[in-house]
Motif scaffolding. Structure first.
Motif, PDB file in Angstrom:
ATOM      1  N   CYS A   8       0.800  -1.224   0.000  1.00 35.93           N
ATOM      2  CA  CYS A   8       0.000   0.000   0.000  1.00 35.93           C
ATOM      3  C   CYS A   8       0.835   1.277   0.000  1.00 35.93           C
ATOM      4  CB  CYS A   8      -0.936   0.014   1.209  1.00 35.93           C
ATOM      5  SG  CYS A   8      -2.232  -1.232   1.137  1.00 35.93           S
ATOM      6  N   CYS A   9       2.084   1.212   0.412  1.00 36.04           N
ATOM      7  CA  CYS A   9       2.921   2.409   0.390  1.00 36.04           C
ATOM      8  C   CYS A   9       3.313   2.740  -1.052  1.00 36.04           C
ATOM      9  CB  CYS A   9       4.167   2.191   1.248  1.00 36.04           C
ATOM     10  SG  CYS A   9       3.822   2.121   3.021  1.00 36.04           S
ATOM     11  N   SER A  10       3.777   3.963  -1.259  1.00 36.87           N
ATOM     12  CA  SER A  10       4.148   4.409  -2.602  1.00 36.87           C
ATOM     13  C   SER A  10       5.205   3.497  -3.199  1.00 36.87           C
ATOM     14  CB  SER A  10       4.685   5.839  -2.543  1.00 36.87           C
ATOM     15  OG  SER A  10       5.285   6.195  -3.762  1.00 36.87           O
ATOM     16  N   PRO A  11       4.982   2.956  -4.391  1.00 33.91           N
ATOM     17  CA  PRO A  11       5.957   2.044  -5.003  1.00 33.91           C
ATOM     18  C   PRO A  11       7.340   2.655  -5.158  1.00 33.91           C
ATOM     19  CG  PRO A  11       3.860   1.930  -6.165  1.00 33.91           C
ATOM     20  CD  PRO A  11       3.748   3.074  -5.198  1.00 33.91           C
ATOM     21  N   VAL A  12       7.415   3.966  -5.394  1.00 34.01           N
ATOM     22  CA  VAL A  12       8.718   4.608  -5.574  1.00 34.01           C
ATOM     23  C   VAL A  12       9.530   4.536  -4.287  1.00 34.01           C
ATOM     24  CG1 VAL A  12       9.876   6.787  -6.097  1.00 34.01           C
ATOM     25  CG2 VAL A  12       7.815   6.145  -7.346  1.00 34.01           C
ATOM     26  N   ILE A  13       8.883   4.832  -3.160  1.00 33.68           N
ATOM     27  CA  ILE A  13       9.588   4.809  -1.877  1.00 33.68           C
ATOM     28  C   ILE A  13       9.909   3.372  -1.476  1.00 33.68           C
ATOM     29  CG2 ILE A  13       9.390   5.394   0.569  1.00 33.68           C
ATOM     30  CD1 ILE A  13       7.654   7.756  -0.257  1.00 33.68           C
ATOM     31  N   VAL A  14       8.984   2.450  -1.712  1.00 32.74           N
ATOM     32  CA  VAL A  14       9.232   1.040  -1.394  1.00 32.74           C
ATOM     33  C   VAL A  14      10.429   0.525  -2.181  1.00 32.74           C
ATOM     34  CG1 VAL A  14       8.295  -1.295  -1.610  1.00 32.74           C
ATOM     35  CG2 VAL A  14       6.863   0.546  -0.709  1.00 32.74           C
ATOM     36  N   ASP A  15      10.506   0.883  -3.453  1.00 29.31           N
ATOM     37  CA  ASP A  15      11.605   0.411  -4.289  1.00 29.31           C
ATOM     38  C   ASP A  15      12.952   0.938  -3.796  1.00 29.31           C
ATOM     39  OD1 ASP A  15      12.594  -0.777  -6.950  1.00 29.31           O
ATOM     40  OD2 ASP A  15      13.287   1.305  -7.038  1.00 29.31           O
ATOM     41  N   GLU A  16      12.995   2.225  -3.430  1.00 32.54           N
ATOM     42  CA  GLU A  16      14.260   2.787  -2.953  1.00 32.54           C
ATOM     43  C   GLU A  16      14.673   2.160  -1.625  1.00 32.54           C
ATOM     44  OE1 GLU A  16      17.558   4.650  -3.686  1.00 32.54           O
ATOM     45  OE2 GLU A  16      15.828   4.902  -5.018  1.00 32.54           O
ATOM     46  N   PHE A  17      13.696   1.932  -0.751  1.00 31.53           N
ATOM     47  CA  PHE A  17      13.996   1.267   0.521  1.00 31.53           C
ATOM     48  C   PHE A  17      14.500  -0.152   0.277  1.00 31.53           C
ATOM     49  CE2 PHE A  17      12.536  -1.594   3.908  1.00 31.53           C
ATOM     50  CZ  PHE A  17      13.258  -1.084   4.978  1.00 31.53           C
ATOM     51  N   ALA A  18      13.887  -0.840  -0.680  1.00 29.54           N
ATOM     52  CA  ALA A  18      14.296  -2.218  -0.976  1.00 29.54           C
ATOM     53  C   ALA A  18      15.757  -2.269  -1.411  1.00 29.54           C
ATOM     54  CB  ALA A  18      13.396  -2.806  -2.057  1.00 29.54           C
ATOM     55  N   ARG A  19      16.176  -1.351  -2.276  1.00 26.46           N
ATOM     56  CA  ARG A  19      17.563  -1.343  -2.740  1.00 26.46           C
ATOM     57  C   ARG A  19      18.533  -1.052  -1.598  1.00 26.46           C
ATOM     58  NH1 ARG A  19      19.359   1.879  -7.461  1.00 26.46           N
ATOM     59  NH2 ARG A  19      18.492   3.667  -6.365  1.00 26.46           N
ATOM     60  N   GLU A  47      -6.126   0.721  -9.840  1.00 24.46           N
ATOM     61  CA  GLU A  47      -5.775   0.567  -8.437  1.00 24.46           C
ATOM     62  C   GLU A  47      -4.860   1.670  -7.922  1.00 24.46           C
ATOM     63  OE1 GLU A  47      -4.352  -3.194  -7.234  1.00 24.46           O
ATOM     64  OE2 GLU A  47      -6.299  -4.142  -7.441  1.00 24.46           O
ATOM     65  N   LYS A  48      -4.716   2.769  -8.661  1.00 25.91           N
ATOM     66  CA  LYS A  48      -3.868   3.846  -8.172  1.00 25.91           C
ATOM     67  C   LYS A  48      -4.375   4.397  -6.847  1.00 25.91           C
ATOM     68  CE  LYS A  48      -1.924   5.504 -12.532  1.00 25.91           C
ATOM     69  NZ  LYS A  48      -1.790   6.660 -13.449  1.00 25.91           N
ATOM     70  N   TRP A  49      -5.692   4.436  -6.707  1.00 22.03           N
ATOM     71  CA  TRP A  49      -6.258   4.995  -5.470  1.00 22.03           C
ATOM     72  C   TRP A  49      -6.016   4.099  -4.272  1.00 22.03           C
ATOM     73  CZ3 TRP A  49     -10.049   2.380  -2.727  1.00 22.03           C
ATOM     74  CH2 TRP A  49     -10.684   1.325  -3.392  1.00 22.03           C
ATOM     75  N   THR A  50      -5.597   2.853  -4.510  1.00 26.61           N
ATOM     76  CA  THR A  50      -5.377   1.936  -3.393  1.00 26.61           C
ATOM     77  C   THR A  50      -3.985   2.092  -2.781  1.00 26.61           C
ATOM     78  OG1 THR A  50      -4.625   0.214  -4.921  1.00 26.61           O
ATOM     79  CG2 THR A  50      -6.968   0.236  -4.344  1.00 26.61           C
ATOM     80  N   HIS A  51      -3.129   2.941  -3.366  1.00 29.05           N
ATOM     81  CA  HIS A  51      -1.806   3.176  -2.808  1.00 29.05           C
ATOM     82  C   HIS A  51      -1.772   4.529  -2.098  1.00 29.05           C
ATOM     83  CE1 HIS A  51      -0.729   0.089  -5.823  1.00 29.05           C
ATOM     84  NE2 HIS A  51       0.215  -0.233  -4.946  1.00 29.05           N
ATOM     85  N   LEU A  52      -0.977   4.590  -1.047  1.00 30.47           N
ATOM     86  CA  LEU A  52      -0.791   5.836  -0.325  1.00 30.47           C
ATOM     87  C   LEU A  52       0.012   6.804  -1.191  1.00 30.47           C
ATOM     88  CD1 LEU A  52      -1.591   6.741   2.566  1.00 30.47           C
ATOM     89  CD2 LEU A  52       0.757   6.253   3.248  1.00 30.47           C
ATOM     90  N   GLU A  53      -0.413   8.044  -1.222  1.00 30.42           N
ATOM     91  CA  GLU A  53       0.259   9.035  -2.054  1.00 30.42           C
ATOM     92  C   GLU A  53       1.628   9.385  -1.475  1.00 30.42           C
ATOM     93  OE1 GLU A  53      -0.655  13.393  -4.100  1.00 30.42           O
ATOM     94  OE2 GLU A  53      -1.967  12.581  -2.536  1.00 30.42           O
ATOM     95  N   ALA A  54       2.610   9.514  -2.355  1.00 30.06           N
ATOM     96  CA  ALA A  54       3.959   9.896  -1.917  1.00 30.06           C
ATOM     97  C   ALA A  54       4.064  11.410  -1.900  1.00 30.06           C
ATOM     98  CB  ALA A  54       5.005   9.301  -2.850  1.00 30.06           C
ATOM     99  N   CYS A  55       3.580  12.004  -0.841  1.00 32.56           N
ATOM    100  CA  CYS A  55       3.573  13.457  -0.738  1.00 32.56           C
ATOM    101  C   CYS A  55       4.307  13.847   0.542  1.00 32.56           C
ATOM    102  CB  CYS A  55       2.136  13.979  -0.718  1.00 32.56           C
ATOM    103  SG  CYS A  55       2.013  15.779  -0.729  1.00 32.56           S
ATOM    104  N   PHE A  56       5.487  14.441   0.377  1.00 33.92           N
ATOM    105  CA  PHE A  56       6.271  14.869   1.524  1.00 33.92           C
ATOM    106  C   PHE A  56       6.536  16.366   1.418  1.00 33.92           C
ATOM    107  CE2 PHE A  56       6.878  10.343   1.415  1.00 33.92           C
ATOM    108  CZ  PHE A  56       6.769  10.006   2.754  1.00 33.92           C
ATOM    109  N   PRO A  57       6.135  17.125   2.434  1.00 30.88           N
ATOM    110  CA  PRO A  57       6.022  18.586   2.315  1.00 30.88           C
ATOM    111  C   PRO A  57       7.322  19.334   2.101  1.00 30.88           C
ATOM    112  CG  PRO A  57       4.757  17.757   4.193  1.00 30.88           C
ATOM    113  CD  PRO A  57       5.615  16.638   3.716  1.00 30.88           C
ATOM    114  N   PHE A  58       8.462  18.753   2.482  1.00 30.04           N
ATOM    115  CA  PHE A  58       9.716  19.487   2.342  1.00 30.04           C
ATOM    116  C   PHE A  58      10.545  18.966   1.177  1.00 30.04           C
ATOM    117  CE2 PHE A  58       8.663  20.154   6.882  1.00 30.04           C
ATOM    118  CZ  PHE A  58       8.494  21.530   6.821  1.00 30.04           C
ATOM    119  N   ASP A  59       9.848  18.601   0.101  1.00 31.75           N
ATOM    120  CA  ASP A  59      10.542  18.347  -1.150  1.00 31.75           C
ATOM    121  C   ASP A  59      11.183  19.657  -1.613  1.00 31.75           C
ATOM    122  OD1 ASP A  59      10.052  15.693  -1.228  1.00 31.75           O
ATOM    123  OD2 ASP A  59       8.439  15.757  -2.690  1.00 31.75           O
TER     124      ASP A  59
END
Length: 691
Positions: free
Chosen positions: A554-565, A611-623
């Motif tokens: 359910c977490c953002s795939p982009v963040i999950v992928d970076e954490f996985a690496r 199923e895009k709505w089923t993932h948590l949005e990757a929104c972090f305020p201090f980008d």
């Protein structure tokens, strides 16, 4: 109150000369010309014209009133005003209408075009202003037309004596009718837009913008001093008349200048005015974010080109030529796009200018971060953040006010982080969406803040681990599977953990237990080593990853992928088997019971085949902060951690067989008999730096 207000303007007895033609109608039955017998100084009619003196109206010196020279005597003006008002009460409106016309901005022009010789001198209007003040009790509801005419008067384009006399008239009108105060204050706010340029009325020298602003705010201060109940009215008016986001940068900055003058003269409105400015700044900020998200890539690139021109401080010719090139590429296909680009660019410039102004306002308050004034200022800013900024997670720049000044001291950082933690608590009474926003701010500030020390990073990570364990234990018995709508706060906690790890993984190590061969300043030197992680990090994260809540799905795939690496190469854990298994999970299957009737689907617009709505949005305020002008206030070199992926992790395009053969202590790896190569995406603009 009316009598008290009228007593502030006193006229010195003057020597009356020969009859002066009234500015109102010439019919003797109402305002008639005086005969010799009516004149107590009748001998003046025989005086030579050269000996006639101009009449003087003297204002109360205690109220900073000054003398004004006019060809019309005050007594004559009073008599004409009285007769006009009495005639209006009887139903005879000729003199009353002429009195209204006196205050029309174009009175002399109209009178000249109609061939009337009674337009009088421009300087004569001041005696009618003073005369009306004396008869303010007669200006009841039946005289609303005259009041409206008075409020339309061009009083800032004359001189200072007139502005002071006119302000006194406004006070007298407000004392007679309670509703008149709102009309009067609304007129003063409308004048905000009339002080941009030098202007005047016939018969008076030009008045520059600064002088008009001075007279206007002197009048506003006097009115609010006399009528303290007008302060909340004034606040509502400046809020309702705030420029729309589509209006120009010049309009916004001019309006803000007036608000800051008002804040300075009315300390009781200071907090409300700053909150108003922040709320409108956030609104503009959110609109900009949504505009850029909703537009296509070509439009976004065109906007960025425009920003680059501004950032390089090219001259106006360069700006114009660049804008023209956008508009002239293809007149038929790109004309609408060119307009869209210029509209977004205009909003960005406005946002940038207001942010720059806000930094300049707050910065002097924090010169000494340990002073009581600085601490009080930060508390106020933190309160405004909670009330105005936090509920709008799409804001991209306004929150950097908190980022900059929280970095001023450890005390401020702890205040900010503590506030976010309290809001993010599962037991907090805040709405779920605000809790999720607080988690995003907490993770983003911890990840990006260069001055957030290691012990604070560990404390926050430990707290988030406590949260996910608490939520997992509560939800485990009833959980059917991953469901971002039902367990959104849990996934927000977990995604915050992943995000912090990607930026601050070195701060989660026991530094004293590190092998001496490792170079702290060289992240690549840590790869492949068994590292001493903080207590419980590996075990508690693994327990949540393999639970039925399945946060990696359910977490953002982009963040999950970076954490996985990172976690794989740093030997924290190997999660690729779980990611691969998640590909076969259809998240919508866990929502069919809740939405079986289909009614909720029609209400929300969600579709099971997307199923895009089923993932948590990757929104972090201090980008990354992207406004070219305001970023000069941010010491990004010292205060901000930019995303810097390690090049050594990008050598392989996938996890590959070599990765599978590497020694790994995780039991998950041992249980996976067959590995499928998984494509590893690097951080994208949508996610990382965006991180």
């Amino acid at each position: 109150m009316a009598s008290a207000a009228r007593s502030r303007v006193a006229a010195t007895p003057v020597h009356l000369s020969s009859p002066i033609k009234p500015i109102l109608r010439k019919t003797a039955s109402v305002l008639g010309t005086r005969s010799r017998g009516d004149n107590p100084a009748g001998a003046d009619e025989d005086e030579p014209p050269t000996k006639r003196q101009k009449k003087t109206v003297v204002f109360n010196e205690a109220l900073n009133m000054v003398k004004e020279i006019s060809s019309k005597s005050l007594e004559e003006a009073k008599r004409e005003v009285k007769q006009a008002l009495e005639g209006h009460a009887r139903g005879d409106d000729e003199d009353y209408d002429n009195l209204k016309d006196l205050f029309a901005p174009n009175h002399r022009k109209v009178a000249h075009e109609e061939g009337r010789g009674d337009e009088g001198k421009p300087q004569d209007l001041i005696v009618y202003v003073v005369a009306l003040s004396g008869y303010a009790p007669m200006l009841g509801r039946s005289c609303s037309g005259l009041v409206r005419s008075v409020l339309r008067c061009s009083w800032l384009e004359r001189d200072e004596p007139f502005s002071r006399a006119y302000t006194q008239l406004l006070a007298d009108l407000s004392s007679v009718q309670g509703s008149a105060l709102t009309q009067v204050l609304a007129m003063t706010v409308d004048k905000f837009t009339e002080t941009k340029t030098t202007s005047s009325v016939p018969g008076f020298p030009p008045v520059d913008p600064e002088t008009k602003k001075k007279w206007l705010h002197t009048g506003i201060k006097y009115l609010l001093d006399v009528f303290p109940s007008g302060s909340p009215i004034m606040l509502n008016l400046v809020s309702s008349k705030f420029p729309y986001t589509e209006e120009s940068k010049t309009t916004h900055m001019h309006y803000l200048e007036h608000l800051l003058r008002l804040k300075k003269s009315r300390p009781e409105l200071e907090r409300d005015i700053m909150e108003l400015i922040l709320s409108r700044l956030v609104k503009l900020d959110v609109e900009m974010t949504l505009d850029l998200e909703n537009d296509d890539d070509e439009t976004t690139r065109a906007v960025l080109r425009q920003l680059e021109v501004e950032e390089a401080k090219n001259d106006e010719e360069d700006d114009d030529s660049d804008a023209d090139s956008v508009a002239s590429d293809d007149e038929d296909d790109l004309s609408e796009q060119a307009k869209r680009v210029l509209t977004i660019k205009s909003k960005l410039e406005t946002l940038d200018a207001i942010m720059d102004l806000m930094f300049s306002i707050y910065d002097p308050l924090f010169e000494d971060p340990d002073s009581p004034d600085a601490i009080e200022a930060f508390k106020d800013l933190l309160s405004d953040f909670c009330n105005v900024i936090l509920p709008h997670l799409k804001s991209r720049h306004t929150q950097y006010l908190l980022f900059k000044f929280a970095m001023k001291s450890n005390n401020f950082m702890e205040m900010f982080l503590g506030t976010l933690l309290n809001i993010a608590l599962p037991e907090s009474t805040q709405p779920p969406v605000v809790k999720q926003a607080a988690v995003a701010y907490l993770a983003s500030f911890t990840a990006r803040g260069a001055k957030v020390e290691s012990h604070l990073v560990k404390t926050i990570v430990g707290t988030l681990l406590d949260y996910i364990d608490y939520q997992r234990q509560r939800k485990h018995s009833t959980c059917r599977g991953p469901n971002v709508r039902q367990y959104a706060l849990y996934y927000a906690y977990f995604q915050g953990l992943l995000y912090i790890f990607c930026f601050r993984w070195r701060d989660l190590l026991d530094r004293e237990s590190l092998p001496p061969s490792l170079d702290w300043d060289d992240p690549a030197s840590f790869i492949g080593h068994q590292l001493p992680w903080m207590d419980g990090l590996k075990e508690r994260m693994r327990s949540n990853i393999i639970s039925k809540l399945n946060p990696l799905k359910c977490c953002s795939p982009v963040i999950v992928d970076e954490f996985a690496r990172l976690s794989h190469h740093l030997k924290l854990m190997y999660i690729y088997p779980q990611i691969e298994m998640n590909k076969s999970i259809n998240l919508s299957q866990f929502c069919t019971t809740t939405y079986a009737t289909g009614g909720a689907l029609r209400d929300t617009g969600f579709e099971f085949d997307n199923e895009k709505w089923t993932h948590l949005e990757a929104c972090f305020p201090f980008d990354p902060f992207q406004l070219p002008l305001a970023r000069r206030w941010l010491d990004l070199q010292r205060n901000y951690i930019s995303w810097s992926p390690m090049a050594v992790l990008d050598r392989d395009s996938d996890s590959g067989e070599d990765d599978n053969e590497e020694d790994d202590d995780d039991s998950d790896d041992e249980e996976c008999d067959e590995q499928v190569p998984i494509q590893e995406d690097t951080a994208t603009d949508d996610g990382h730096e965006s991180g």
